[in-house]
Scaffold this motif. Structure first.
Motif, PDB file in Angstrom:
ATOM      1  N   GLN A   1      -9.442   6.126  -1.128  1.00  0.00           N
ATOM      2  CA  GLN A   1      -7.960   7.083  -0.614  1.00  0.00           C
ATOM      3  C   GLN A   1      -7.773   6.431  -2.480  1.00  0.00           C
ATOM      4  O   GLN A   1      -6.822   7.614  -2.418  1.00  0.00           O
ATOM      5  CB  GLN A   1      -7.114   4.974  -0.477  1.00  0.00           C
ATOM      6  CG  GLN A   1      -7.256   4.855   1.182  1.00  0.00           C
ATOM      7  CD  GLN A   1      -6.007   4.415   1.646  1.00  0.00           C
ATOM      8  OE1 GLN A   1      -4.835   4.238   1.231  1.00  0.00           O
ATOM      9  NE2 GLN A   1      -6.923   3.098   1.959  1.00  0.00           N
TER      10      GLN A   1
ATOM     11  N   HIS B   1       0.660   4.316  -2.491  1.00  0.00           N
ATOM     12  CA  HIS B   1       0.743   6.342  -2.351  1.00  0.00           C
ATOM     13  C   HIS B   1       1.874   6.621  -2.955  1.00  0.00           C
ATOM     14  O   HIS B   1       1.834   7.469  -3.790  1.00  0.00           O
ATOM     15  CB  HIS B   1       0.661   5.830  -0.621  1.00  0.00           C
ATOM     16  CG  HIS B   1      -0.959   6.076  -0.300  1.00  0.00           C
ATOM     17  ND1 HIS B   1      -1.437   6.869  -0.473  1.00  0.00           N
ATOM     18  CD2 HIS B   1      -0.991   5.178   0.159  1.00  0.00           C
ATOM     19  CE1 HIS B   1      -2.547   6.039   0.316  1.00  0.00           C
ATOM     20  NE2 HIS B   1      -2.391   4.419   0.253  1.00  0.00           N
TER      21      HIS B   1
ATOM     22  N   SER C   1       1.139  -1.134  -0.348  1.00  0.00           N
ATOM     23  CA  SER C   1       0.160   0.359  -0.150  1.00  0.00           C
ATOM     24  C   SER C   1       0.896   1.311  -0.103  1.00  0.00           C
ATOM     25  O   SER C   1       0.502   2.316  -1.056  1.00  0.00           O
ATOM     26  CB  SER C   1      -1.342  -0.091   1.599  1.00  0.00           C
ATOM     27  OG  SER C   1      -1.892   1.169   1.430  1.00  0.00           O
TER      28      SER C   1
END
Length: 383
Positions: free
Chosen positions: A185, A149, A145
């Motif tokens: 997100q 990002h 993750s």
């Protein structure tokens, strides 16, 4: 009727077939690398192959280029620059061409993203799939993750006109809240384009042979409905079954597919579709990279071809156009297939009676019911 190519959009697809590791759900023509592939050698093969195909399109202008895979971001920016310079030398590339490249956060290097932009790539599509580390592990992804990002953040800072985030729902063990958090997100980056689609177990994949435990159908339906609400609230408008974009940021290359435009397919296993006064012809390359490399630039790289029958044209047009939220016009059907509307009039009426399709003047579009049962709608056009 015949097909005029004078105003028919033309795209170019370039396939790079290697990945660090084959994902268990992937049915694309991708191959796990054993060491580092000869990137420059493969690009030379792509350019030789393009030169071999170029006479088929003459001076027709190519409006979009898509570098897909596999994992194109395994190739360094200088090699992608060589590829794009070579493309521009061999075909008539539009000055405002959309040039998309797929990237994987697991191959992320900050300087490379800047380099891709400087090489001529103006749109990036990042295969995130989830921001949940447990889900990523279950999907066999090689990135975390945190890497996702970092990759998206760097892409947005590198000057691309648009950045797409690929995201899936209906993942093994996924809850409704986890699906909501994933999409929240993605939306938070304000990238302009999100592809949001359900995980499916495709034939010839590891997941198909050894199925994971997926959420129940009702829960998956709730995830889809929840996702549509989240995306709409953030001004991401659906223009295809799984594609959502903010104003003027739709993927032009994919729209060309869905509107049954023409495209050259270059690279191992790539498929192309070209129209002429004689009809519509599909042509595809040999799948294995080694066989492709040995034959590129000659007929040996061509695995097969066929002219589409009237029945093929109707079904393939519908398989693409019915995915569009805005539907298709009568004139689009006639200009892209070369067939008169009378060929499908009775089938259209049948779909309308079953409330799978609706008509607004000369435009036809799927109903909400039709989108939910798209396969049932397509069966009507299986002559």
């Amino acid at each position: 009727m015949t097909i005029s190519t004078a105003r028919l959009p033309l795209a170019l697809y370039l396939h790079i077939p290697w990945c660090v590791r084959k994902c268990p759900y992937c049915d694309f023509n991708s191959h796990q690398i054993d060491g580092c592939p000869d990137a420059l050698g493969y690009v030379r093969a792509l350019l030789d192959d393009l030169a071999f195909e170029a006479p088929l399109i003459g001076e027709r202008e190519v409006s979009t280029v898509f570098i897909g895979g596999g994992t194109p971001s395994l190739f360094p920016p200088e090699v992608i620059q060589t590829l794009l310079l070579g493309v521009a030398q061999r075909i008539n590339l539009a000055a405002d061409a959309e040039i998309t490249m797929e990237a994987n956060p697991g191959t992320f290097e900050a300087a490379w993203y800047r380099g891709y932009h400087e090489a001529g790539v103006n749109r990036l599509s990042i295969g995130v799939q989830s921001f949940n580390d447990d889900a990523l592990q279950a999907l066999g992804r090689i990135h975390s993750s945190e890497q996702a990002h970092l990759a998206i953040g760097q892409a947005l800072q590198s000057g691309f006109d648009s950045v797409n985030i690929d995201l899936m729902f209906g993942l093994p063990g996924q809850s409704l809240e986890q699906a909501r958090a994933d999409l929240a997100q993605a939306i938070g980056f304000s990238s302009g384009h999100i592809s949001y689609y359900q995980l499916t177990l495709e034939p010839n994949t590891l997941f198909h042979r050894h199925p994971p435990v997926l959420p129940e159908e009702d829960l998956i339906a709730q995830m889809h409905e929840q996702g549509q609400t989240q995306l709409a609230a953030a001004d991401y408008r659906p223009y295809e079954v799984s594609a959502y974009a903010r104003a003027d940021l739709q993927c032009r290359h994919n729209l060309n597919y869905w509107e049954f435009g023409d495209y050259l397919g270059i690279g191992a296993g790539a498929h192309g579709k070209l129209s002429s006064e004689l009809g519509v012809r599909r042509r595809w390359r040999v799948r294995h990279p080694n066989a492709y490399l040995s034959g590129a630039g000659s007929a040996q790289a061509v695995s097969g071809e066929r002219w589409l029958s009237e029945q093929d044209l109707i079904l393939e047009f519908m398989m693409n156009a019915l995915r569009l939220r805005a539907g298709f016009s009568l004139s689009l059907f006639e200009s892209r297939t070369g067939l008169p509307f009378e060929k499908i009039a009775a089938l259209i009426s049948q779909a309308e009676k079953r409330e799978l399709l609706l008509r607004d003047g000369d435009v036809f579009m799927t109903t909400e019911f039709g989108r939910r049962y798209l396969n049932e709608l397509l069966e009507i056009f299986c002559l």
